[in-house]
Design an enzyme around this catalytic site. Structure first.
Site, PDB file in Angstrom:
ATOM      1  N   ARG A  52      33.751  26.914  34.953  1.00 36.70           N
ATOM      2  CA  ARG A  52      32.499  27.314  35.273  1.00 36.70           C
ATOM      3  C   ARG A  52      31.274  27.188  34.343  1.00 36.70           C
ATOM      4  O   ARG A  52      30.280  27.791  34.845  1.00 36.70           O
ATOM      5  CB  ARG A  52      32.777  28.921  35.944  1.00 36.70           C
ATOM      6  CG  ARG A  52      33.812  28.850  36.951  1.00 36.70           C
ATOM      7  CD  ARG A  52      33.522  30.470  37.686  1.00 36.70           C
ATOM      8  NE  ARG A  52      33.547  31.426  36.590  1.00 36.70           N
ATOM      9  CZ  ARG A  52      32.936  32.547  37.192  1.00 36.70           C
ATOM     10  NH1 ARG A  52      32.516  32.790  38.145  1.00 36.70           N
ATOM     11  NH2 ARG A  52      33.147  33.566  36.194  1.00 36.70           N
ATOM     12  N   ASP A  53      31.470  26.724  33.333  1.00 39.91           N
ATOM     13  CA  ASP A  53      30.067  26.574  32.710  1.00 39.91           C
ATOM     14  C   ASP A  53      30.325  25.220  31.751  1.00 39.91           C
ATOM     15  O   ASP A  53      30.085  25.018  30.617  1.00 39.91           O
ATOM     16  CB  ASP A  53      29.789  27.616  31.692  1.00 39.91           C
ATOM     17  CG  ASP A  53      28.468  27.830  31.039  1.00 39.91           C
ATOM     18  OD1 ASP A  53      27.670  27.442  31.671  1.00 39.91           O
ATOM     19  OD2 ASP A  53      28.434  28.371  30.076  1.00 39.91           O
ATOM     20  N   VAL A  54      30.612  24.258  32.602  1.00 36.79           N
ATOM     21  CA  VAL A  54      30.810  22.877  31.615  1.00 36.79           C
ATOM     22  C   VAL A  54      29.429  22.122  31.505  1.00 36.79           C
ATOM     23  O   VAL A  54      28.735  22.091  32.510  1.00 36.79           O
ATOM     24  CB  VAL A  54      31.578  21.844  32.455  1.00 36.79           C
ATOM     25  CG1 VAL A  54      31.669  20.430  31.849  1.00 36.79           C
ATOM     26  CG2 VAL A  54      33.006  22.178  33.177  1.00 36.79           C
ATOM     27  N   THR A  93      25.243  27.594  34.106  1.00 38.07           N
ATOM     28  CA  THR A  93      23.886  27.515  33.404  1.00 38.07           C
ATOM     29  C   THR A  93      23.309  26.757  34.483  1.00 38.07           C
ATOM     30  O   THR A  93      23.586  25.611  34.988  1.00 38.07           O
ATOM     31  CB  THR A  93      24.244  26.358  32.106  1.00 38.07           C
ATOM     32  OG1 THR A  93      24.944  27.186  31.124  1.00 38.07           O
ATOM     33  CG2 THR A  93      22.938  26.170  31.318  1.00 38.07           C
TER      34      THR A  93
END
Length: 140
Positions: A52-54, A93
Protein backbone atom coordinates in the site's frame (compact mmCIF):
# COMPACT_ATOMS: atom_id res chain seq x y z
CA UNK A 1 26.66 -1.18 16.51
CA UNK A 2 25.48 -0.90 12.90
CA UNK A 3 21.98 -1.77 11.83
CA UNK A 4 21.36 -4.60 9.40
CA UNK A 5 20.16 -2.00 6.88
CA UNK A 6 23.22 0.25 7.12
CA UNK A 7 24.56 -1.11 3.81
CA UNK A 8 21.31 -0.22 2.01
CA UNK A 9 20.47 3.12 0.48
CA UNK A 10 17.15 4.26 -0.87
CA UNK A 11 16.23 4.16 -4.56
CA UNK A 12 15.22 7.82 -4.43
CA UNK A 13 18.94 8.64 -4.72
CA UNK A 14 18.82 7.98 -8.47
CA UNK A 15 16.65 11.03 -9.13
CA UNK A 16 19.09 13.41 -7.46
CA UNK A 17 22.32 12.30 -9.13
CA UNK A 18 23.56 12.42 -12.71
CA UNK A 19 21.86 9.83 -14.93
CA UNK A 20 25.19 8.32 -16.07
CA UNK A 21 25.80 6.84 -12.62
CA UNK A 22 22.87 4.44 -12.94
CA UNK A 23 23.05 3.06 -16.44
CA UNK A 24 20.25 1.16 -18.19
CA UNK A 25 21.40 -2.35 -17.20
CA UNK A 26 21.44 -1.25 -13.53
CA UNK A 27 18.00 0.33 -13.87
CA UNK A 28 16.67 -2.90 -15.39
CA UNK A 29 18.27 -4.87 -12.54
CA UNK A 30 16.54 -2.57 -10.02
CA UNK A 31 13.18 -2.89 -11.78
CA UNK A 32 13.36 -6.68 -11.94
CA UNK A 33 14.49 -6.95 -8.31
CA UNK A 34 11.67 -4.74 -7.03
CA UNK A 35 9.14 -6.67 -9.14
CA UNK A 36 10.41 -9.95 -7.65
CA UNK A 37 10.15 -8.51 -4.13
CA UNK A 38 6.52 -7.52 -4.73
CA UNK A 39 5.73 -10.84 -6.39
CA UNK A 40 7.00 -12.57 -3.25
CA UNK A 41 4.54 -10.61 -1.10
CA UNK A 42 1.55 -11.70 -3.19
CA UNK A 43 2.48 -15.23 -4.24
CA UNK A 44 4.84 -16.66 -1.62
CA UNK A 45 3.58 -15.11 1.62
CA UNK A 46 0.68 -16.87 3.26
CA UNK A 47 -1.54 -14.96 3.63
CA UNK A 48 -0.59 -12.47 0.90
CA UNK A 49 0.53 -8.95 1.82
CA UNK A 50 -0.39 -5.72 0.03
CA UNK A 51 2.24 -3.06 0.74
CA UNK A 52 0.00 0.00 0.00
CA UNK A 53 2.95 2.45 -0.11
CA UNK A 54 5.23 1.27 -2.92
CA UNK A 55 7.39 4.25 -3.88
CA UNK A 56 11.00 4.91 -4.76
CA UNK A 57 11.99 5.85 -1.21
CA UNK A 58 10.66 2.50 0.05
CA UNK A 59 12.94 0.50 -2.25
CA UNK A 60 16.38 0.01 -0.75
CA UNK A 61 19.52 -0.74 -2.77
CA UNK A 62 22.80 -2.32 -1.73
CA UNK A 63 26.17 -1.61 -3.35
CA UNK A 64 25.34 -4.08 -6.18
CA UNK A 65 21.94 -2.40 -6.76
CA UNK A 66 20.04 -5.38 -5.34
CA UNK A 67 16.64 -4.37 -3.99
CA UNK A 68 14.66 -4.78 -0.78
CA UNK A 69 11.16 -3.39 -0.45
CA UNK A 70 10.94 -1.67 2.96
CA UNK A 71 8.56 0.24 5.24
CA UNK A 72 5.57 -1.99 5.82
CA UNK A 73 3.81 0.53 8.07
CA UNK A 74 0.76 0.70 5.79
CA UNK A 75 0.79 -2.95 4.69
CA UNK A 76 -2.39 -4.98 4.76
CA UNK A 77 -2.53 -8.75 5.14
CA UNK A 78 -5.21 -10.30 2.94
CA UNK A 79 -6.80 -12.92 5.17
CA UNK A 80 -9.02 -14.17 2.33
CA UNK A 81 -7.09 -13.45 -0.87
CA UNK A 82 -10.12 -14.15 -3.05
CA UNK A 83 -12.04 -11.33 -1.33
CA UNK A 84 -11.15 -7.66 -1.62
CA UNK A 85 -10.52 -5.98 1.73
CA UNK A 86 -12.12 -2.60 2.30
CA UNK A 87 -10.34 0.07 4.31
CA UNK A 88 -11.87 3.02 6.14
CA UNK A 89 -9.41 5.47 4.54
CA UNK A 90 -6.98 5.67 1.63
CA UNK A 91 -3.34 5.19 2.63
CA UNK A 92 -0.26 5.84 0.55
CA UNK A 93 1.70 8.64 -1.09
CA UNK A 94 0.24 11.10 -3.59
CA UNK A 95 1.36 10.28 -7.13
CA UNK A 96 1.64 6.57 -6.36
CA UNK A 97 -1.97 5.85 -5.31
CA UNK A 98 -4.07 3.97 -7.85
CA UNK A 99 -7.15 6.02 -8.85
CA UNK A 100 -9.52 3.09 -8.31
CA UNK A 101 -8.16 2.61 -4.79
CA UNK A 102 -8.69 6.29 -3.99
CA UNK A 103 -12.31 5.99 -5.16
CA UNK A 104 -13.32 2.61 -3.72
CA UNK A 105 -10.80 2.06 -0.85
CA UNK A 106 -10.81 -1.64 -1.81
CA UNK A 107 -7.43 -3.28 -1.23
CA UNK A 108 -5.81 -5.87 -3.50
CA UNK A 109 -2.43 -6.36 -5.16
CA UNK A 110 -3.46 -4.17 -8.11
CA UNK A 111 -2.92 -1.02 -6.06
CA UNK A 112 0.73 -1.99 -5.56
CA UNK A 113 1.07 -2.79 -9.28
CA UNK A 114 -0.09 0.75 -10.12
CA UNK A 115 2.39 2.21 -7.62
CA UNK A 116 5.16 0.04 -9.06
CA UNK A 117 4.32 1.47 -12.49
CA UNK A 118 4.88 4.94 -11.06
CA UNK A 119 8.26 3.78 -9.70
CA UNK A 120 9.14 2.49 -13.17
CA UNK A 121 8.29 5.92 -14.62
CA UNK A 122 10.67 7.48 -12.12
CA UNK A 123 13.34 4.92 -12.86
CA UNK A 124 13.18 5.46 -16.62
CA UNK A 125 12.79 9.25 -16.65
CA UNK A 126 14.91 10.17 -13.62
CA UNK A 127 12.13 12.52 -12.48
CA UNK A 128 10.00 12.46 -9.34
CA UNK A 129 6.46 11.12 -9.62
CA UNK A 130 5.16 13.94 -7.46
CA UNK A 131 7.34 17.05 -7.68
CA UNK A 132 5.37 18.67 -4.85
CA UNK A 133 2.59 20.31 -6.80
CA UNK A 134 -0.86 19.22 -5.68
CA UNK A 135 -2.36 18.69 -9.14
CA UNK A 136 0.70 17.56 -11.09
CA UNK A 137 2.11 14.08 -11.46
CA UNK A 138 4.76 12.52 -13.70
CA UNK A 139 2.12 10.53 -15.60
CA UNK A 140 0.38 13.78 -16.57
Amino acid sequence: MTSMFSQWRTLVVFSTIHHDIIDWPKRLHIAIGAAQDLCYLYNDCSPPIVHRDVKASNILLDSQFNTKVADFGLAKILIKPEELATMSAVAGTFGYIAPEYAQSIRVNEKIDVYSFGAVLLELTTGKEVNPGYEYLSLAE
